[in-house]
Design a protein around this motif. Structure first.
Motif, PDB file in Angstrom:
ATOM      1  N   ARG A  12       0.820  -1.189   0.000  1.00  0.00           N
ATOM      2  CA  ARG A  12       0.000   0.000   0.000  1.00  0.00           C
ATOM      3  C   ARG A  12       0.862   1.249   0.000  1.00  0.00           C
ATOM      4  O   ARG A  12       2.064   1.196   0.191  1.00  0.00           O
ATOM      5  CB  ARG A  12      -0.961  -0.014   1.191  1.00  0.00           C
ATOM      6  CG  ARG A  12      -1.844  -1.262   1.210  1.00  0.00           C
ATOM      7  CD  ARG A  12      -2.963  -1.114   2.210  1.00  0.00           C
ATOM      8  NE  ARG A  12      -3.853  -0.053   1.804  1.00  0.00           N
ATOM      9  CZ  ARG A  12      -4.840  -0.216   0.925  1.00  0.00           C
ATOM     10  NH1 ARG A  12      -5.048  -1.389   0.371  1.00  0.00           N
ATOM     11  NH2 ARG A  12      -5.616   0.796   0.599  1.00  0.00           N
ATOM     12  N   SER A  15       1.003   4.665   4.184  1.00  0.00           N
ATOM     13  CA  SER A  15       0.501   4.071   5.424  1.00  0.00           C
ATOM     14  C   SER A  15       1.085   4.805   6.624  1.00  0.00           C
ATOM     15  O   SER A  15       2.300   4.978   6.732  1.00  0.00           O
ATOM     16  CB  SER A  15       0.864   2.587   5.501  1.00  0.00           C
ATOM     17  OG  SER A  15       0.218   1.866   4.482  1.00  0.00           O
ATOM     18  N   GLU A  44      -3.903   3.831   6.123  1.00  0.00           N
ATOM     19  CA  GLU A  44      -3.364   4.982   5.407  1.00  0.00           C
ATOM     20  C   GLU A  44      -3.895   6.281   6.001  1.00  0.00           C
ATOM     21  O   GLU A  44      -4.906   6.291   6.705  1.00  0.00           O
ATOM     22  CB  GLU A  44      -3.737   4.891   3.921  1.00  0.00           C
ATOM     23  CG  GLU A  44      -3.106   3.708   3.215  1.00  0.00           C
ATOM     24  CD  GLU A  44      -3.355   3.737   1.721  1.00  0.00           C
ATOM     25  OE1 GLU A  44      -3.949   4.715   1.228  1.00  0.00           O
ATOM     26  OE2 GLU A  44      -2.945   2.781   1.033  1.00  0.00           O
ATOM     27  N   GLU A  47      -7.780   7.551   6.165  1.00  0.00           N
ATOM     28  CA  GLU A  47      -8.578   6.350   5.898  1.00  0.00           C
ATOM     29  C   GLU A  47      -9.189   5.819   7.190  1.00  0.00           C
ATOM     30  O   GLU A  47      -8.625   5.964   8.274  1.00  0.00           O
ATOM     31  CB  GLU A  47      -7.676   5.287   5.278  1.00  0.00           C
ATOM     32  CG  GLU A  47      -8.384   3.965   4.983  1.00  0.00           C
ATOM     33  CD  GLU A  47      -7.426   2.892   4.474  1.00  0.00           C
ATOM     34  OE1 GLU A  47      -7.821   2.134   3.575  1.00  0.00           O
ATOM     35  OE2 GLU A  47      -6.287   2.819   4.989  1.00  0.00           O
ATOM     36  N   THR A  48     -10.360   5.195   7.062  1.00  0.00           N
ATOM     37  CA  THR A  48     -10.964   4.495   8.194  1.00  0.00           C
ATOM     38  C   THR A  48     -10.913   2.996   7.934  1.00  0.00           C
ATOM     39  O   THR A  48     -11.464   2.512   6.947  1.00  0.00           O
ATOM     40  CB  THR A  48     -12.430   4.910   8.403  1.00  0.00           C
ATOM     41  OG1 THR A  48     -12.490   6.314   8.683  1.00  0.00           O
ATOM     42  CG2 THR A  48     -13.043   4.152   9.573  1.00  0.00           C
ATOM     43  N   ALA A 219      -6.510   9.587  10.326  1.00  0.00           N
ATOM     44  CA  ALA A 219      -6.670   8.149  10.111  1.00  0.00           C
ATOM     45  C   ALA A 219      -7.443   7.582  11.293  1.00  0.00           C
ATOM     46  O   ALA A 219      -7.200   7.969  12.443  1.00  0.00           O
ATOM     47  CB  ALA A 219      -5.310   7.462   9.989  1.00  0.00           C
ATOM     48  N   ASP A 235     -13.649   2.328   5.270  1.00  0.00           N
ATOM     49  CA  ASP A 235     -13.189   2.224   3.883  1.00  0.00           C
ATOM     50  C   ASP A 235     -12.743   0.794   3.584  1.00  0.00           C
ATOM     51  O   ASP A 235     -13.040   0.250   2.527  1.00  0.00           O
ATOM     52  CB  ASP A 235     -12.019   3.187   3.638  1.00  0.00           C
ATOM     53  CG  ASP A 235     -12.405   4.638   3.847  1.00  0.00           C
ATOM     54  OD1 ASP A 235     -13.387   5.068   3.220  1.00  0.00           O
ATOM     55  OD2 ASP A 235     -11.748   5.331   4.639  1.00  0.00           O
ATOM     56  N   ARG A 236     -12.000   0.229   4.531  1.00  0.00           N
ATOM     57  CA  ARG A 236     -11.566  -1.164   4.428  1.00  0.00           C
ATOM     58  C   ARG A 236     -11.909  -1.869   5.726  1.00  0.00           C
ATOM     59  O   ARG A 236     -12.038  -1.239   6.773  1.00  0.00           O
ATOM     60  CB  ARG A 236     -10.057  -1.279   4.170  1.00  0.00           C
ATOM     61  CG  ARG A 236      -9.642  -0.923   2.758  1.00  0.00           C
ATOM     62  CD  ARG A 236      -8.171  -1.248   2.517  1.00  0.00           C
ATOM     63  NE  ARG A 236      -7.296  -0.427   3.334  1.00  0.00           N
ATOM     64  CZ  ARG A 236      -6.254  -0.893   4.017  1.00  0.00           C
ATOM     65  NH1 ARG A 236      -5.999  -2.190   4.045  1.00  0.00           N
ATOM     66  NH2 ARG A 236      -5.482  -0.069   4.706  1.00  0.00           N
TER      67      ARG A 236
END
Length: 358
Positions: A12, A15, A44, A47-48, A219, A235-236
């Motif tokens: 990725r 991060s 990242e 990002e959640t 993040a 998100d992921r």
């Protein structure tokens, strides 16, 4: 890696947090409980990432490991926790305090565990501002009021002088989020922060977190057992079971195309997901206590897809099919675009490589 065609994880970009093969255990008089056993994931900036699973799956221990809050009889046995390029597992407590709160903040499930009942909410926020931003006096009070306003607490100039018991449950959780933001963190870990709240307040807290994230490029690591909350905010998603991550995927992909039998069971257990059935679908049995090395699939005793090799081979996270770098599952059924015999062989190879690296 197991092969050039099927990998265990994606490479990725930017991060801020990278966790590799994290192992945290608790040593009791009778047994060693491997609460977190070989967990790897990354987050990242902006990002959640959701961590989801039943109670006892290791979600909160993972969070506490990252925060450096594992106390005796527990300890981190191995692995790496890298924050913004800096290894955390080798730090002493004094060094960790500079990161805890300042760079990484945590919001707990019960706000009363984070708030001291004998101090006003404002004083507790100002303490965080003093420790992590060097603010004092009038300047700190003004910033505390700004933070309470930022998390949606009305009449903040008055509420800043009140005590935790004078706040409702939702307001207390907002105050705890304000305390976390006072530290100006880059990563916010939320450990089931909406569990004790009613649905309306829960939705407000989730909306608040998303607004804060957009404003600050924050993040977020969001821990919950509620798949509905995950669908709303993540998100992921990393699905945990018995100390291990068993499936990882972007949130839409996970809900539309779950691969691991455990993930499918979790999704089927959501009320309304199986309207044709008379009763709510459940996963039979309980999460086992991981008190021995994983030489088999820990989900096998509860799995409707289990076969003989599941009791003999420990599955590792591999791509569910060639090229699906963002979607991995720790299940002998995958990769699904090869024969079952070849899939089992790939898991054996990956497990052997992992042991050699250790």
């Amino acid at each position: 890696m197991a092969s050039s065609e099927y990998t265990t994880s994606a490479t990725r970009g930017d991060s801020i947090l990278q966790v590799e093969n994290l192992q945290t255990a608790f040593f009791t008089d009778k047994e060693v409980i491997r609460a977190v056993d070989g967990v790897s994931f990354d987050i990242e900036r902006g990002e959640t990432v959701g961590i989801v699973g039943e109670s006892g799956s290791g979600k909160s221990v993972t969070a506490r490991s990252i925060m450096g809050l594992i106390k005796s009889p527990g300890r981190i046995l191995g692995g790496s926790i890298e924050f913004d390029g800096e290894e955390l597992t080798t730090k002493i407590e004094k060094e960790y305090r500079q990161i805890r709160g300042g760079d990484i903040a945590m919001v707990f499930q019960d706000p009363l565990t984070s708030l001291n009942p004998v101090y006003t909410v404002g004083n507790q926020i100002k303490e965080a501002l003093r420790l992590h931003q060097g603010l004092r006096g009038t300047e700190a009070t003004k910033e505390a009021i700004n933070l309470l306003e930022a998390v949606g607490i009305p009449d903040a100039s008055r509420r800043v002088k009140e005590y935790p018991h004078e706040f409702s449950g939702g307001m207390r959780q907002r105050a705890v989020i304000a305390m976390a933001l006072a530290c100006d963190p880059e990563l916010l870990i939320c450990d089931e922060p909406t569990t004790a709240l009613d649905v309306t307040i829960q939705a407000q807290i989730l909306e608040l977190l998303q607004e804060i994230q957009e404003d600050r490029d924050l993040a977020i690591m969001f821990i919950t057992h509620d798949m509905g909350v995950i669908a709303e905010i993540a998100d992921r998603v990393n699905v945990m079971y018995a100390g291990e991550i068993v499936e990882t995927a972007p949130v839409v992909e996970l809900f539309e195309n779950p691969r691991h039998p455990y993930t499918r069971g979790l999704l089927r257990s959501i009320p309304g997901n199986t309207p044709d059935e008379d009763r709510l679908t459940t996963i039979e049995g309980d999460v086992p206590t991981p008190n021995e090395p994983a030489t088999y699939c820990r989900f096998a005793p509860r799995c409707p897809k289990a076969f003989d090799e599941c009791d003999k081979v420990h599955p590792v996270s591999l791509e569910v099919e060639a090229g699906a770098e963002d979607h991995t599952a720790a299940c002998l059924l995958y990769p699904e675009d090869v024969s079952q015999e070849r899939a089992i062989e790939l898991h054996r190879e990956a497990e052997t490589e992992s042991e050699e690296e250790l």
